[in-house]
Scaffold this active site. Sequence first.
Site, PDB file in Angstrom:
ATOM      1  N   GLU A 149       0.747  -1.130   0.114  1.00  0.00           N
ATOM      2  CA  GLU A 149       0.000  -0.014  -0.005  1.00  0.00           C
ATOM      3  C   GLU A 149       1.014   1.251  -0.078  1.00  0.00           C
ATOM      4  O   GLU A 149       0.863   1.914   0.962  1.00  0.00           O
ATOM      5  CB  GLU A 149      -0.927  -0.029   1.173  1.00  0.00           C
ATOM      6  CG  GLU A 149      -1.923  -1.071   1.095  1.00  0.00           C
ATOM      7  CD  GLU A 149      -2.925  -1.027   2.092  1.00  0.00           C
ATOM      8  OE1 GLU A 149      -2.643  -0.392   3.177  1.00  0.00           O
ATOM      9  OE2 GLU A 149      -4.100  -1.596   2.191  1.00  0.00           O
TER      10      GLU A 149
ATOM     11  N   GLU B 155      -6.586  -8.057  -0.741  1.00  0.00           N
ATOM     12  CA  GLU B 155      -7.102  -8.305   0.784  1.00  0.00           C
ATOM     13  C   GLU B 155      -8.354  -7.531   0.943  1.00  0.00           C
ATOM     14  O   GLU B 155      -8.768  -6.752   0.447  1.00  0.00           O
ATOM     15  CB  GLU B 155      -6.111  -7.159   1.416  1.00  0.00           C
ATOM     16  CG  GLU B 155      -4.513  -7.454   1.864  1.00  0.00           C
ATOM     17  CD  GLU B 155      -3.851  -6.316   2.555  1.00  0.00           C
ATOM     18  OE1 GLU B 155      -4.529  -5.591   3.055  1.00  0.00           O
ATOM     19  OE2 GLU B 155      -2.699  -6.201   2.331  1.00  0.00           O
TER      20      GLU B 155
END
Length: 674
Positions: A143, A296
Amino acid sequence: MLLFGGDYNPEQWPEEVWTEDVALMRQAGVNIATVGVFAWSDLEPEPGRYEFDWLDRVLDLLHEGGIKVALATPTASPPPWFTLAHPEALPVTADGIRLSHGSRDTYCVSSPAYRAAARAVAGRLAERYAHHPALAMWHVHNEYGTDCRCDVTAAAFRLWLQKRHGDLGTLNEAWTTSFWSQRYSDWAQIAPPRATQYMPNPAHVLDFRRFLSDELLDGFIEQRDLLRAANPAVPVTTNFVQGGWVSVDHARWAEEVDVVAVDHYPDDAGPGAEEQTAFAADLARGWGGGSWLLMETGPNLIYTRGRMHAKEPGRLTRHSLGYVARGSSGAMYFQWRQPRGGAELFHSALVPHAGPDTPVFREAVALGRTLRTLSPKAADAPPPAASVAVTWDAPSWWALQGPGLPAADIDYLAAVRQAHRALYRAKLQADFVFPGVSTALGDYRMIVVPQLYLVSDEAAAAFRDYVAAGGTLVVTYLSGIAEPDTRIRLGGYPGAFREILGVRVVEWHPQAPGTVITLEDGLAGATASAGLAASSGSVAFSGSVASAGLTAERWIERVETAGAATISRYADGPMAGAPAITRNRYGAGSAWYVSAGLTDDSLQALLRQVAAEAGAEPVLPGLPSEVEAVRRGDLLFLFNHGDQPATVDRVTLPPGGVRIRSADGVEGPPVGRG
Ligand code: GAL
């Protein structure tokens, strides 16, 4: 094969647990594990001393168990030794505070020491594992998004600005620096936006966000290239964030990854979670040009208003199949096993603290079975085909988070989600288009343009061509206001769209939260049943919008028509009697303008009607409101998000149930609650 698995952190557990992990993964049908995301301090405990033995054993064990690996580079979380040796590589906030070690993401992406250390560890992983038989893909970093305002960043920012603007004169012009005496006479005078006396310059702030996205992308590309060089056959990705944090311009990044992989954590515990799931999946599919992977999501958890919400039985399945229906090549979770400690010790997992004898693990086992059954049909099926699209533009979001705006509660993400939600509730399959990155607008029947604040001349021309050729455009307030550098388009809002829309907005009237403004249907006093608008300059507009009336909150405007027909007028408030919603015939198409912040129901009624006029068809006609239908290739996914059984086409869906049908019958076991 549809992928099923998630983040696996064996470094947090003794080896006997690894054996149990692999056995449980096999039981659940897990076929991929993301390994090593935060393992830097275990992989390189001291500078230049690598310990790969444990990772060798993990990869071999997974391979023996038939489980593939998405192998991560651990560069999102530098180890303590690194930050001690290189305090200059710790990020500095806008307030000038240099952050300390103690969490994750403590790095400055512009720091040469950080970049060298990241390349070194990624390079060693590439050398050792690029041909490991378990390796299915590389997962670079985690991320991307860390913000830093240090002096090293400042130097990189200046170089980036030189590339973007060429010379200082152009920058001064683009940033309107004669306002408040900010004219720069030397590049060295420019720093990242830092804590300052009063409002900063919006163009400066926006360029910094663009720079940061590009700078982080350089960090990614550097790692990607060395991983690719080690084995070009292995795809390289990084996990994009979805939600309120828009760290980078994903539509641009998507061009640089081999697979668009997305993390998505709905933040609404109610039915909003299902709508967010559809939104996230449709947006990710847009980034990926049709294909993408859910990297995710929380197996048993929705974070909402400061609280963890455990998913109701069956919801994990519904959400997971929802992503797959909307084009994901699998369903992956954060994370496999719930940790015993660390900052996220209560974050949910497929194997929770209570162990595998739990509802979440049992549901995972059943889901694994369903995904296996579905795999032959779904894995290579084309993504859902959409007849409508919504625009998305990260720089517009950034600009609308900037200083100096006319209302503090402007919320770009909320506006785009609202537009998508309206289409979702109207059972229309939507795609996303990215006019800031590509002027290809496709041949959608209708494109909705919510708060597309920044519009380039090229994008404006593409919208004109789209409508002229027969498309239907629905533009909302705060669109087309500025050029990409935030300079306002003069002559009346919404500058970039004025010609297509045939309107001119001369004043904004943002409203206090809680104020409700009513809109007439354009024919005050006419029979609702006729549903016709007949006042001069108005056009016929039949159906629910006309008869139900519309309401708006937060935003209204003074609109003057310049060729457009008025569809709906303000009925009360400061704009009473003035046009609120207009439609303009332009070439072979129509362009609608929505000047008010319509409430959900009103926007939904409007878009439903405009879509019908544009010839956009719902996925299935006559669906009950709680039922979501998605077609992926030959497969029809039916989701009952309600508490009551629902019947579609003689198939009864239990509450919370899912049915997947193909041309030759029902696929896989029926999925219900519990
Ligand atoms: C994700 C992140 C994971 C974990 C998770 C918790 O955004 O990639 O590392 O922090 O959130 O929800």
